[in-house]
Scaffold this motif. Structure first.
Motif, PDB file in Angstrom:
ATOM      1  N   LYS A   3       0.854  -1.217  -0.036  1.00 43.70           N
ATOM      2  CA  LYS A   3       0.038  -0.160   0.042  1.00 43.70           C
ATOM      3  C   LYS A   3       0.765   1.109   0.106  1.00 43.70           C
ATOM      4  O   LYS A   3       1.798   1.333   0.911  1.00 43.70           O
ATOM      5  CB  LYS A   3      -0.720   0.119   1.291  1.00 43.70           C
ATOM      6  N   ASN A   4       0.865   2.120  -0.971  1.00 43.64           N
ATOM      7  CA  ASN A   4       1.527   3.229  -1.137  1.00 43.64           C
ATOM      8  C   ASN A   4       0.928   4.505  -0.978  1.00 43.64           C
ATOM      9  O   ASN A   4      -0.256   4.610  -1.916  1.00 43.64           O
ATOM     10  CB  ASN A   4       2.279   3.241  -2.356  1.00 43.64           C
ATOM     11  N   LEU A   5       1.015   5.561  -0.479  1.00 42.17           N
ATOM     12  CA  LEU A   5       0.526   6.853  -0.389  1.00 42.17           C
ATOM     13  C   LEU A   5       1.250   8.068  -1.047  1.00 42.17           C
ATOM     14  O   LEU A   5       2.393   7.943  -0.576  1.00 42.17           O
ATOM     15  CB  LEU A   5       0.400   7.298   1.076  1.00 42.17           C
ATOM     16  N   VAL A   6       0.433   8.603  -1.820  1.00 36.77           N
ATOM     17  CA  VAL A   6       0.957   9.802  -2.543  1.00 36.77           C
ATOM     18  C   VAL A   6       0.159  11.130  -1.677  1.00 36.77           C
ATOM     19  O   VAL A   6      -1.008  10.830  -1.931  1.00 36.77           O
ATOM     20  CB  VAL A   6       0.771   9.710  -3.946  1.00 36.77           C
ATOM     21  N   ILE A   7       1.069  12.092  -1.430  1.00 36.54           N
ATOM     22  CA  ILE A   7       0.474  13.311  -0.785  1.00 36.54           C
ATOM     23  C   ILE A   7       1.027  14.309  -1.642  1.00 36.54           C
ATOM     24  O   ILE A   7       2.120  14.756  -1.567  1.00 36.54           O
ATOM     25  CB  ILE A   7       1.089  13.449   0.621  1.00 36.54           C
ATOM     26  N   GLU A  24       2.831   0.218 -13.190  1.00 37.93           N
ATOM     27  CA  GLU A  24       3.866  -0.784 -12.656  1.00 37.93           C
ATOM     28  C   GLU A  24       3.235  -1.662 -11.470  1.00 37.93           C
ATOM     29  O   GLU A  24       3.821  -2.471 -10.871  1.00 37.93           O
ATOM     30  CB  GLU A  24       4.772  -0.138 -12.000  1.00 37.93           C
ATOM     31  N   ASP A  25       1.811  -1.660 -11.509  1.00 33.73           N
ATOM     32  CA  ASP A  25       0.924  -2.900 -10.810  1.00 33.73           C
ATOM     33  C   ASP A  25       1.348  -2.745  -9.163  1.00 33.73           C
ATOM     34  O   ASP A  25       1.085  -3.500  -8.504  1.00 33.73           O
ATOM     35  CB  ASP A  25       1.296  -4.106 -11.014  1.00 33.73           C
ATOM     36  N   PHE A  26       1.464  -1.328  -8.809  1.00 29.91           N
ATOM     37  CA  PHE A  26       1.419  -1.010  -7.428  1.00 29.91           C
ATOM     38  C   PHE A  26      -0.014  -0.531  -6.797  1.00 29.91           C
ATOM     39  O   PHE A  26      -0.556   0.161  -7.899  1.00 29.91           O
ATOM     40  CB  PHE A  26       2.462  -0.011  -7.024  1.00 29.91           C
ATOM     41  N   GLU A  27      -0.171  -0.808  -5.631  1.00 37.67           N
ATOM     42  CA  GLU A  27      -1.479  -0.098  -5.168  1.00 37.67           C
ATOM     43  C   GLU A  27      -1.318   1.042  -4.635  1.00 37.67           C
ATOM     44  O   GLU A  27      -0.379   1.341  -3.687  1.00 37.67           O
ATOM     45  CB  GLU A  27      -2.029  -1.211  -3.929  1.00 37.67           C
ATOM     46  N   VAL A  28      -1.932   2.299  -5.077  1.00 40.95           N
ATOM     47  CA  VAL A  28      -1.451   3.362  -4.833  1.00 40.95           C
ATOM     48  C   VAL A  28      -2.965   4.172  -4.362  1.00 40.95           C
ATOM     49  O   VAL A  28      -3.870   4.143  -4.933  1.00 40.95           O
ATOM     50  CB  VAL A  28      -0.948   4.341  -5.836  1.00 40.95           C
ATOM     51  N   PHE A  29      -2.617   4.956  -3.105  1.00 39.79           N
ATOM     52  CA  PHE A  29      -3.691   5.739  -2.414  1.00 39.79           C
ATOM     53  C   PHE A  29      -3.291   7.145  -2.659  1.00 39.79           C
ATOM     54  O   PHE A  29      -1.989   7.487  -2.684  1.00 39.79           O
ATOM     55  CB  PHE A  29      -4.279   5.118  -1.186  1.00 39.79           C
ATOM     56  N   SER A  30      -4.060   8.162  -2.837  1.00 36.71           N
ATOM     57  CA  SER A  30      -3.628   9.562  -2.778  1.00 36.71           C
ATOM     58  C   SER A  30      -4.349  10.567  -1.885  1.00 36.71           C
ATOM     59  O   SER A  30      -5.575  10.194  -1.865  1.00 36.71           O
ATOM     60  CB  SER A  30      -3.302  10.082  -4.380  1.00 36.71           C
ATOM     61  N   THR A  31      -3.756  11.531  -1.322  1.00 37.41           N
ATOM     62  CA  THR A  31      -4.709  12.567  -0.797  1.00 37.41           C
ATOM     63  C   THR A  31      -3.873  13.856  -1.039  1.00 37.41           C
ATOM     64  O   THR A  31      -2.911  14.064  -1.838  1.00 37.41           O
ATOM     65  CB  THR A  31      -4.353  12.690   0.642  1.00 37.41           C
ATOM     66  N   ALA A  41      -2.658   7.532   6.536  1.00 40.65           N
ATOM     67  CA  ALA A  41      -1.609   6.804   7.089  1.00 40.65           C
ATOM     68  C   ALA A  41      -1.790   6.108   8.491  1.00 40.65           C
ATOM     69  O   ALA A  41      -1.605   4.732   8.711  1.00 40.65           O
ATOM     70  CB  ALA A  41      -0.380   7.345   7.219  1.00 40.65           C
ATOM     71  N   GLN A  42      -2.429   6.788   9.473  1.00 36.70           N
ATOM     72  CA  GLN A  42      -2.795   6.217  10.786  1.00 36.70           C
ATOM     73  C   GLN A  42      -3.766   5.024  10.612  1.00 36.70           C
ATOM     74  O   GLN A  42      -3.760   4.087  11.343  1.00 36.70           O
ATOM     75  CB  GLN A  42      -3.382   7.400  11.683  1.00 36.70           C
ATOM     76  N   GLU A  43      -4.812   5.285   9.797  1.00 36.44           N
ATOM     77  CA  GLU A  43      -5.725   4.143   9.547  1.00 36.44           C
ATOM     78  C   GLU A  43      -5.267   2.856   8.763  1.00 36.44           C
ATOM     79  O   GLU A  43      -5.803   1.860   8.884  1.00 36.44           O
ATOM     80  CB  GLU A  43      -6.927   4.556   8.941  1.00 36.44           C
ATOM     81  N   ASN A  44      -4.383   3.186   7.707  1.00 39.68           N
ATOM     82  CA  ASN A  44      -4.281   2.211   6.618  1.00 39.68           C
ATOM     83  C   ASN A  44      -2.766   1.736   6.604  1.00 39.68           C
ATOM     84  O   ASN A  44      -2.495   0.693   6.050  1.00 39.68           O
ATOM     85  CB  ASN A  44      -4.706   2.905   5.253  1.00 39.68           C
ATOM     86  N   ILE A  45      -1.799   2.365   7.360  1.00 34.14           N
ATOM     87  CA  ILE A  45      -0.379   2.108   7.612  1.00 34.14           C
ATOM     88  C   ILE A  45       0.280   1.526   6.182  1.00 34.14           C
ATOM     89  O   ILE A  45       0.436   0.448   5.706  1.00 34.14           O
ATOM     90  CB  ILE A  45      -0.424   0.793   8.318  1.00 34.14           C
ATOM     91  N   PRO A  46       0.586   2.640   5.374  1.00 32.24           N
ATOM     92  CA  PRO A  46       1.181   2.442   4.233  1.00 32.24           C
ATOM     93  C   PRO A  46       2.731   1.905   4.264  1.00 32.24           C
ATOM     94  O   PRO A  46       3.237   2.002   5.350  1.00 32.24           O
ATOM     95  CB  PRO A  46       1.353   3.801   3.563  1.00 32.24           C
ATOM     96  N   ASP A  47       2.988   1.209   3.271  1.00 28.90           N
ATOM     97  CA  ASP A  47       4.172   0.621   3.055  1.00 28.90           C
ATOM     98  C   ASP A  47       5.410   1.551   2.513  1.00 28.90           C
ATOM     99  O   ASP A  47       6.714   1.372   2.657  1.00 28.90           O
ATOM    100  CB  ASP A  47       4.498  -0.557   2.136  1.00 28.90           C
ATOM    101  N   LEU A  48       4.985   2.628   1.945  1.00 28.20           N
ATOM    102  CA  LEU A  48       5.745   3.778   1.330  1.00 28.20           C
ATOM    103  C   LEU A  48       5.133   4.995   1.289  1.00 28.20           C
ATOM    104  O   LEU A  48       3.667   5.057   0.879  1.00 28.20           O
ATOM    105  CB  LEU A  48       6.400   3.281   0.206  1.00 28.20           C
ATOM    106  N   VAL A  49       5.713   6.344   1.638  1.00 26.66           N
ATOM    107  CA  VAL A  49       5.036   7.576   1.386  1.00 26.66           C
ATOM    108  C   VAL A  49       5.753   8.315   0.455  1.00 26.66           C
ATOM    109  O   VAL A  49       6.986   8.505   0.573  1.00 26.66           O
ATOM    110  CB  VAL A  49       4.724   8.224   2.757  1.00 26.66           C
ATOM    111  N   ILE A  50       5.035   8.836  -0.297  1.00 25.32           N
ATOM    112  CA  ILE A  50       5.832   9.879  -1.425  1.00 25.32           C
ATOM    113  C   ILE A  50       4.818  10.970  -0.924  1.00 25.32           C
ATOM    114  O   ILE A  50       3.807  11.291  -1.159  1.00 25.32           O
ATOM    115  CB  ILE A  50       5.475   9.599  -3.008  1.00 25.32           C
ATOM    116  N   CYS A  51       5.559  12.195  -0.767  1.00 24.66           N
ATOM    117  CA  CYS A  51       5.148  13.566  -0.430  1.00 24.66           C
ATOM    118  C   CYS A  51       5.632  14.757  -0.826  1.00 24.66           C
ATOM    119  O   CYS A  51       6.884  14.808  -1.029  1.00 24.66           O
ATOM    120  CB  CYS A  51       5.334  13.608   1.463  1.00 24.66           C
ATOM    121  N   ASP A  52       5.116  15.755  -1.477  1.00 18.52           N
ATOM    122  CA  ASP A  52       5.492  17.108  -1.872  1.00 18.52           C
ATOM    123  C   ASP A  52       5.798  17.644  -0.365  1.00 18.52           C
ATOM    124  O   ASP A  52       5.621  17.589   0.592  1.00 18.52           O
ATOM    125  CB  ASP A  52       4.227  17.663  -2.452  1.00 18.52           C
ATOM    126  N   VAL A  53       6.733  18.819  -0.539  1.00 15.52           N
ATOM    127  CA  VAL A  53       6.843  19.560   0.528  1.00 15.52           C
ATOM    128  C   VAL A  53       6.218  20.729   0.702  1.00 15.52           C
ATOM    129  O   VAL A  53       5.606  21.076   1.783  1.00 15.52           O
ATOM    130  CB  VAL A  53       8.491  19.941   0.380  1.00 15.52           C
TER     131      VAL A  53
END
Length: 120
Positions: A3-7, A24-31, A41-53
């Motif tokens: 589970k990967n999160l894009v912010i 690339e067949d990754f499961e991705v969620f975004s906010t 992230a608190q509710e779903n515990i991602p395996d990786l986070v990609i985040c803008d500054v």
């Protein structure tokens, strides 16, 4: 599957990152902001986070600091994607515990390389 999160507050950029990772067949969620990202992230515990500054409400540095304080996300790999790419900005992100820092614009290969290496 991971589970990967894009912010990312910019819709076009967020959609492109999600599309690239899903191709690339990754499961991705975004906010669209850091507050929603932290809550997800608190509710779903991602395996990786990609985040803008640079985002409204709270910036990416604050998101990372908050996630490092939470037991469930304290060790989650965290990649910054940002236009803020001078040495001081990169140092600040790395000092907070970021695992990688990719300046915008980035290539598909750069993003996927950082993504794969942080999940390994």
């Amino acid at each position: 599957m991971t589970k990967n999160l894009v912010i990312e507050d910019e819709l076009f950029v967020r959609e492109n990152i999600v599309e690239l990772l899903e191709s690339e067949d990754f499961e991705v969620f975004s906010t669209e902001n850091g507050i929603l990202g932290i809550l997800w992230a608190q509710e779903n515990i991602p395996d990786l986070v990609i985040c803008d500054v640079m985002m409204p409400e709270i910036n990416g540095y604050e998101v990372l600091a908050e996630m490092r304080e939470l037991p469930m996300t304290s060790l989650t790999p965290f990649i910054f994607l940002t236009a803020m790419a001078d040495k001081g900005d990169i140092r600040q992100g790395m000092d907070l515990g970021a695992d990688d820092y990719l300046p915008k614009p980035f290539t598909r290969e750069e993003l996927l390389g950082a993504f794969h290496s942080r999940l390994a």
